[in-house]
Design an enzyme around this catalytic site. Sequence first.
Site, PDB file in Angstrom:
ATOM      1  N   MET A 117       0.826  -1.207   0.000  1.00 22.78           N
ATOM      2  CA  MET A 117       0.000   0.000   0.000  1.00 22.78           C
ATOM      3  C   MET A 117       0.860   1.257   0.000  1.00 22.78           C
ATOM      4  O   MET A 117       0.794   2.075   0.916  1.00 22.78           O
ATOM      5  CB  MET A 117      -0.919   0.002   1.218  1.00 22.78           C
ATOM      6  CG  MET A 117      -1.826  -1.209   1.303  1.00 22.78           C
ATOM      7  SD  MET A 117      -2.902  -1.367  -0.126  1.00 22.78           S
ATOM      8  CE  MET A 117      -4.113  -0.131   0.296  1.00 22.78           C
TER       9      MET A 117
ATOM     10  N   HIS B 227      -4.666  -6.165  -8.687  1.00 24.61           N
ATOM     11  CA  HIS B 227      -5.670  -5.179  -8.280  1.00 24.61           C
ATOM     12  C   HIS B 227      -7.035  -5.865  -8.219  1.00 24.61           C
ATOM     13  O   HIS B 227      -7.385  -6.613  -9.136  1.00 24.61           O
ATOM     14  CB  HIS B 227      -5.691  -4.019  -9.281  1.00 24.61           C
ATOM     15  CG  HIS B 227      -6.645  -2.941  -8.887  1.00 24.61           C
ATOM     16  ND1 HIS B 227      -6.386  -2.064  -7.854  1.00 24.61           N
ATOM     17  CD2 HIS B 227      -7.869  -2.607  -9.374  1.00 24.61           C
ATOM     18  CE1 HIS B 227      -7.415  -1.236  -7.718  1.00 24.61           C
ATOM     19  NE2 HIS B 227      -8.323  -1.544  -8.629  1.00 24.61           N
TER      20      HIS B 227
HETATM   21  C1  GRF Z   1      -5.611  -7.822  -2.353  1.00 22.42           C
HETATM   22  O1  GRF Z   1      -6.991  -7.708  -2.543  1.00 22.42           O
HETATM   23  C2  GRF Z   1      -4.894  -7.068  -3.427  1.00 22.42           C
HETATM   24  O2  GRF Z   1      -5.511  -7.112  -4.656  1.00 22.42           O
HETATM   25  C3  GRF Z   1      -4.937  -5.671  -2.859  1.00 22.42           C
HETATM   26  O3  GRF Z   1      -4.703  -5.836  -1.484  1.00 22.42           O
HETATM   27  C4  GRF Z   1      -5.137  -7.119  -1.084  1.00 22.42           C
HETATM   28  C5  GRF Z   1      -3.960  -7.792  -0.461  1.00 22.42           C
HETATM   29  O4  GRF Z   1      -4.281  -8.977   0.134  1.00 22.42           O
HETATM   30  N1  GRF Z   1      -4.034  -4.808  -3.561  1.00 22.42           N
HETATM   31  P1  GRF Z   1      -3.148  -9.897   0.767  1.00 22.42           P
HETATM   32  O5  GRF Z   1      -2.259  -9.037   1.646  1.00 22.42           O
HETATM   33  O6  GRF Z   1      -2.382 -10.553  -0.345  1.00 22.42           O
HETATM   34  O7  GRF Z   1      -3.903 -10.897   1.602  1.00 22.42           O
END
Ligand code: GRF
Length: 219
Positions: free
Chosen positions: A93, A112
């Site tokens: 993020m 995404h």
């Molecule tokens: C996923 O939905 C991804 O697409 C988004 O953040 C989430 C991450 O999930 N960018 P994780 O940390 O892999 O469980």
Amino acid sequence: MASPISLGILISGSGTNLQAIIDAIEQGELTAAIRVVVSNRSDAYGLTRARRQGLPAVVLLHKDFSSREAFETELIKTLQDYHVELVVLAGFMRLFSPFFIRTFPQRIMNIHPALLPAFPGTHAQRQALERGVRISGATVHFVDEEIDHGPIIVQAAVPVYPDDSEESLSARILTQEHRIYPQAIQLFAEGRLEIRHDKVIVHNEARFFAATLRSPESA
Ligand code: GRF
């Protein structure tokens, strides 16, 4: 047989996509080796997943750095120290500057939780519900200098039901994320992805297509 490709995986949270990649490697479905996992949050559960697996897990907190460039310089150094060939953003993020992107040209992938180019940015699942779409899904793409943008590699669709909440839709999409992220990385590892005029050409796609095409009903 392609040789294993060296991955650097960047996370900020739970790391279920990281886990899917670990599992795909263990099951022999993905010819890759995770060289390092980097998190920009010290409480990311993905770090526990990485350490449990005996993988180098590095925490780089952006607040410890004087600028975005200083943070990215350290991140680049870490990835290069581990000889990473493909940078995999798995729930990371934090936005990158062109400086970072240009260091790994066509070598950064992102996932995404929407069918791009629809609903880029944060809360993609909420955006989909608010717009009343009947179908959403997940997209794996190469990262360029725009947010949630860049040549699309693999997509998977899921239905959106009238009684869906953000949580239920996110869970349905996440299941597909776990399926398509290892597939996209495997295509890269096999050297089958070519970017031409901002579009990905998948070589030998006929073989691949049937395996990845999912109609929403089957989700
Ligand atoms: C996923 O939905 C991804 O697409 C988004 O953040 C989430 C991450 O999930 N960018 P994780 O940390 O892999 O469980």
